[in-house]
Design a protein around this motif. Structure first.
Motif, PDB file in Angstrom:
ATOM      1  N   LEU A 151       0.839  -1.201   0.000  1.00 49.81           N
ATOM      2  CA  LEU A 151       0.000   0.000   0.000  1.00 49.81           C
ATOM      3  C   LEU A 151       0.873   1.251   0.000  1.00 49.81           C
ATOM      4  O   LEU A 151       0.593   2.224  -0.718  1.00 49.81           O
ATOM      5  CB  LEU A 151      -0.910  -0.024   1.223  1.00 49.81           C
ATOM      6  CG  LEU A 151      -2.012   1.037   1.282  1.00 49.81           C
ATOM      7  CD1 LEU A 151      -3.062   0.776   0.217  1.00 49.81           C
ATOM      8  CD2 LEU A 151      -2.656   1.049   2.665  1.00 49.81           C
ATOM      9  N   PHE A 152       1.950   1.237   0.801  1.00 44.30           N
ATOM     10  CA  PHE A 152       2.869   2.373   0.848  1.00 44.30           C
ATOM     11  C   PHE A 152       3.620   2.514  -0.480  1.00 44.30           C
ATOM     12  O   PHE A 152       3.793   3.620  -0.993  1.00 44.30           O
ATOM     13  CB  PHE A 152       3.867   2.193   1.990  1.00 44.30           C
ATOM     14  CG  PHE A 152       3.234   2.076   3.341  1.00 44.30           C
ATOM     15  CD1 PHE A 152       2.848   3.203   4.045  1.00 44.30           C
ATOM     16  CD2 PHE A 152       3.005   0.837   3.913  1.00 44.30           C
ATOM     17  CE1 PHE A 152       2.268   3.100   5.288  1.00 44.30           C
ATOM     18  CE2 PHE A 152       2.420   0.725   5.166  1.00 44.30           C
ATOM     19  CZ  PHE A 152       2.044   1.863   5.860  1.00 44.30           C
ATOM     20  N   LEU A 153       4.053   1.384  -1.033  1.00 42.62           N
ATOM     21  CA  LEU A 153       4.824   1.410  -2.275  1.00 42.62           C
ATOM     22  C   LEU A 153       3.976   1.825  -3.465  1.00 42.62           C
ATOM     23  O   LEU A 153       4.517   2.181  -4.513  1.00 42.62           O
ATOM     24  CB  LEU A 153       5.437   0.033  -2.534  1.00 42.62           C
ATOM     25  CG  LEU A 153       6.459  -0.443  -1.497  1.00 42.62           C
ATOM     26  CD1 LEU A 153       6.888  -1.868  -1.794  1.00 42.62           C
ATOM     27  CD2 LEU A 153       7.663   0.494  -1.462  1.00 42.62           C
ATOM     28  N   SER A 154       2.659   1.795  -3.325  1.00 43.12           N
ATOM     29  CA  SER A 154       1.758   2.179  -4.409  1.00 43.12           C
ATOM     30  C   SER A 154       1.273   3.624  -4.273  1.00 43.12           C
ATOM     31  O   SER A 154       1.323   4.402  -5.229  1.00 43.12           O
ATOM     32  CB  SER A 154       0.550   1.231  -4.436  1.00 43.12           C
ATOM     33  OG  SER A 154      -0.328   1.571  -5.481  1.00 43.12           O
ATOM     34  N   LEU A 155       0.821   3.992  -3.076  1.00 43.02           N
ATOM     35  CA  LEU A 155       0.203   5.307  -2.900  1.00 43.02           C
ATOM     36  C   LEU A 155       1.228   6.425  -2.707  1.00 43.02           C
ATOM     37  O   LEU A 155       0.957   7.578  -3.060  1.00 43.02           O
ATOM     38  CB  LEU A 155      -0.752   5.271  -1.710  1.00 43.02           C
ATOM     39  CG  LEU A 155      -1.995   4.389  -1.913  1.00 43.02           C
ATOM     40  CD1 LEU A 155      -2.864   4.385  -0.660  1.00 43.02           C
ATOM     41  CD2 LEU A 155      -2.800   4.853  -3.115  1.00 43.02           C
ATOM     42  N   THR A 156       2.392   6.116  -2.165  1.00 38.04           N
ATOM     43  CA  THR A 156       3.426   7.140  -2.006  1.00 38.04           C
ATOM     44  C   THR A 156       3.906   7.670  -3.362  1.00 38.04           C
ATOM     45  O   THR A 156       3.915   8.892  -3.591  1.00 38.04           O
ATOM     46  CB  THR A 156       4.597   6.599  -1.171  1.00 38.04           C
ATOM     47  OG1 THR A 156       4.130   6.365   0.171  1.00 38.04           O
ATOM     48  CG2 THR A 156       5.752   7.571  -1.134  1.00 38.04           C
TER      49      THR A 156
ATOM     50  N   LEU B   5      -4.747   7.813   3.552  1.00 38.30           N
ATOM     51  CA  LEU B   5      -3.997   8.659   4.484  1.00 38.30           C
ATOM     52  C   LEU B   5      -2.757   7.937   4.994  1.00 38.30           C
ATOM     53  O   LEU B   5      -1.665   8.514   5.062  1.00 38.30           O
ATOM     54  CB  LEU B   5      -4.883   9.064   5.659  1.00 38.30           C
ATOM     55  CG  LEU B   5      -5.981  10.089   5.377  1.00 38.30           C
ATOM     56  CD1 LEU B   5      -6.886  10.244   6.592  1.00 38.30           C
ATOM     57  CD2 LEU B   5      -5.381  11.437   4.987  1.00 38.30           C
ATOM     58  N   ILE B   6      -2.918   6.667   5.353  1.00 34.37           N
ATOM     59  CA  ILE B   6      -1.800   5.891   5.887  1.00 34.37           C
ATOM     60  C   ILE B   6      -0.805   5.531   4.786  1.00 34.37           C
ATOM     61  O   ILE B   6       0.412   5.676   4.939  1.00 34.37           O
ATOM     62  CB  ILE B   6      -2.323   4.628   6.589  1.00 34.37           C
ATOM     63  CG1 ILE B   6      -3.099   5.002   7.855  1.00 34.37           C
ATOM     64  CG2 ILE B   6      -1.177   3.671   6.922  1.00 34.37           C
ATOM     65  CD1 ILE B   6      -3.865   3.840   8.484  1.00 34.37           C
ATOM     66  N   GLY B   7      -1.325   5.058   3.653  1.00 30.93           N
ATOM     67  CA  GLY B   7      -0.448   4.563   2.590  1.00 30.93           C
ATOM     68  C   GLY B   7       0.365   5.643   1.910  1.00 30.93           C
ATOM     69  O   GLY B   7       1.485   5.387   1.448  1.00 30.93           O
ATOM     70  N   ALA B   8      -0.168   6.869   1.819  1.00 30.47           N
ATOM     71  CA  ALA B   8       0.547   7.943   1.126  1.00 30.47           C
ATOM     72  C   ALA B   8       1.343   8.828   2.081  1.00 30.47           C
ATOM     73  O   ALA B   8       2.086   9.708   1.637  1.00 30.47           O
ATOM     74  CB  ALA B   8      -0.449   8.798   0.340  1.00 30.47           C
TER      75      ALA B   8
END
Length: 531
Positions: free
Chosen positions: A40-45, A187-190
């Protein structure tokens, strides 16, 4: 981190497109069956950085750049998350293989317009500060909500499902629902994207630290909410779920009528498991027969022979109304039917939310398809008809049932019938179209989340799996694996009082979106878009 953000934001041409498609595709790993939350982080960031890099000479060009980035991101996300749809076109490859590219690439290309809209809307609200994180959460959640409602809706792999699989994290759905989880997921992922800004360290770390705290708070709430001990079962109910594991290509051939019935009857008549208690209710999956059961007295007699006195069968079955004057055939419905130990059909639930192109084709397209010498997936003239309204399914010996067929269970709140609150969600389905792919796992995870949102147990019977009994906290009490054949005997967990989400509906989601919007607007001190 700053170097990575600059490369993503300043990338142009095919490099920018590759970043968008790849980051979208990585996001699919956060969905079932993988459930890799770091994805999720690697996608939304990178997605947030792509919007950062959408600044152009004019407002229109900036919006076009953000829209294209969103479309490419969405295309990568949906191809990687929905590629398994292609398996359905290979069930009868001689007739449908030609359409496989349209399913594997065409549908993602259409669905990608929703995140494209989300990226463009976010760009309109953009700022150079932390408020852009709220703008992104607001806009992308709005686009996900639209995807779940427009054109009959398709909320499959909604971003909130990244938080809706873990037993602890999914409990927050009892407060905010699927789309509230989507706000939180964005909110968390980005949040790590803000680490790359030029602001002081305190400001750069504020969002990631708050995101980590929010994730921990959700996990803590989930651990607190779930009881340690199993819930006491509903008295006098013993369920038997029959999973025949019939391949789709063999299932709908009328010539296999007797062989299919023998298989169902043999499996269903197995000796009781574990407790030794005989089942009070036997459940068979969606569209279980390649014939009309209500017009097949011999098969109804076989069912009557199977059922012990007082036992009932609940089964998926196609049914047809009597033809109206001037009609050759009546209307067909995808139904769930209740049968007693005399072989009498006591009642039915007719599916309301049909699968476009799977269960029906719009009239003008149906005419075109037939003119080309092709046919639709369903072997029924004209396809199925939708029921006009949702009703509670009455099954003797069971509490009131909210019946769902196939993907009706992926629509939050929609499947709840009119009138008094049901005490049980029943989902019968046939995922054999998709074989041993991520599709059935994704389907089960989404149906399971409905239990948490509504505070109701879920009984799910699938032709090829996953069949399961789930308690109102989303805990799997018993299950049969994908691709397995057999029966599952289990008690029925009770319902719990309606959770906050079930009582207030979309109020919480609306409040969350308004808060995000106000936060985004409050930080627009410096306009990023040229006037």
């Amino acid at each position: 981190m700053k170097t990575l953000s600059q490369r993503a934001a300043l990338a142009t041409g095919w490099r920018r497109g590759l970043v968008a498609v790849a980051s979208g595709a990585v996001g699919a790993l956060a969905m079932p069956p993988f459930g890799a939350l770091p994805a999720l982080f690697l996608s939304l960031t990178p997605a947030l950085w792509l919007i950062d890099g959408s600044v152009r000479d004019t407002r229109r060009e900036s919006l076009k750049a953000a829209t294209l980035a969103g479309w490419l991101w969405g295309f990568g996300y949906f191809v990687a998350g929905l590629w398994w749809l292609g398996a359905a076109f290979l069930v009868e490859a001689d007739q449908f293989a030609w359409a496989l590219p349209f399913g594997v690439l065409g549908l993602p290309a259409l669905l990608a317009f929703f995140p494209a809209f989300g990226f463009a809307l976010a760009r309109l609200l953009w700022s150079s500060g932390p408020g852009r994180l709220c703008a992104f959460a607001f806009a992308l959640t709005v686009s996900e909500w639209l995807r779940g409602h427009l054109f009959t809706g398709f909320p499959w792999n909604t971003l909130g499902m990244a938080l809706g699989q873990n037993p602890w994290l999914m409990q927050s759905a009892s407060l905010v629902g699927l789309y509230g989880l989507t706000v939180l997921a964005v909110l968390i992922g980005a949040a790590p994207a803000l680490l790359a800004s030029d602001r002081p360290a305190r400001e750069r770390w504020a969002a990631p630290v708050l995101a980590a705290a929010l994730l921990a708070l959700m996990a803590g709430f989930g651990a607190w909410r779930m009881p340690d001990a199993p819930l006491p079962p509903v008295s006098g109910v013993r369920l038997r779920l029959m999973q025949p594991n019939l391949p789709q290509d063999a299932k709908f051939h009328p010539g296999n009528r007797e062989a299919i019935m023998r298989r169902y009857l043999t499996l269903s008549a197995a000796a009781p498991q574990e407790s030794g208690r005989d089942p009070t209710h036997i459940i068979w999956p969606e569209s279980a027969f390649p014939f009309l059961l209500h017009r097949s007295p011999a098969q109804l007699n076989q069912i009557a022979t199977l059922l012990a006195p007082g036992t009932h069968l609940v089964t998926g079955a196609a049914r047809m109304d009597d033809p109206l004057p001037g009609e050759e055939v009546g209307k067909f419905f995808n139904a769930i039917q209740v049968i007693d130990d005399r072989g009498t059909i006591l009642g039915s639930y007719d599916k309301v939310h049909l699968v476009p192109f799977g269960e029906y084709v719009p009239a003008f397209l149906d005419t075109l398809i037939r003119a080309m010498g092709l046919r639709q997936f369903v072997h029924i003239p004209g396809g199925f008809e939708p029921s006009a309204r949702r009703t509670t399914l009455a099954v003797p010996g069971l509490p009131p049932v909210a019946a769902t067929i196939c993907y009706e269970a992926i629509f939050p709140g929609e499947f709840m019938p009119e009138g008094p609150r049901p005490q049980l969600i029943l989902n019968v389905t046939n995922d054999a179209w998709f074989g041993n792919t991520p599709g059935p796992y994704q389907h089960f995870a989404q149906a399971r989340l409905r239990s948490v949102e509504e505070g109701l147990p879920l009984v799910r019977d699938a032709n090829t799996g996953i069949s399961a009994v789930v308690d109102p906290y989303g805990r799997v009490i018993a299950s049969l694996p994908l691709g397995g054949e057999g029966v599952l005997d289990a008690d029925l967990p009770p319902a719990i009082p309606p959770p906050f989400q079930a009582r207030v509906g979309t109020f919480v989601l609306t409040a969350m979106l308004l808060i995000c919007l106000m936060a985004a607007m409050a930080h627009r001190r410096r306009r990023v878009l040229p006037s």
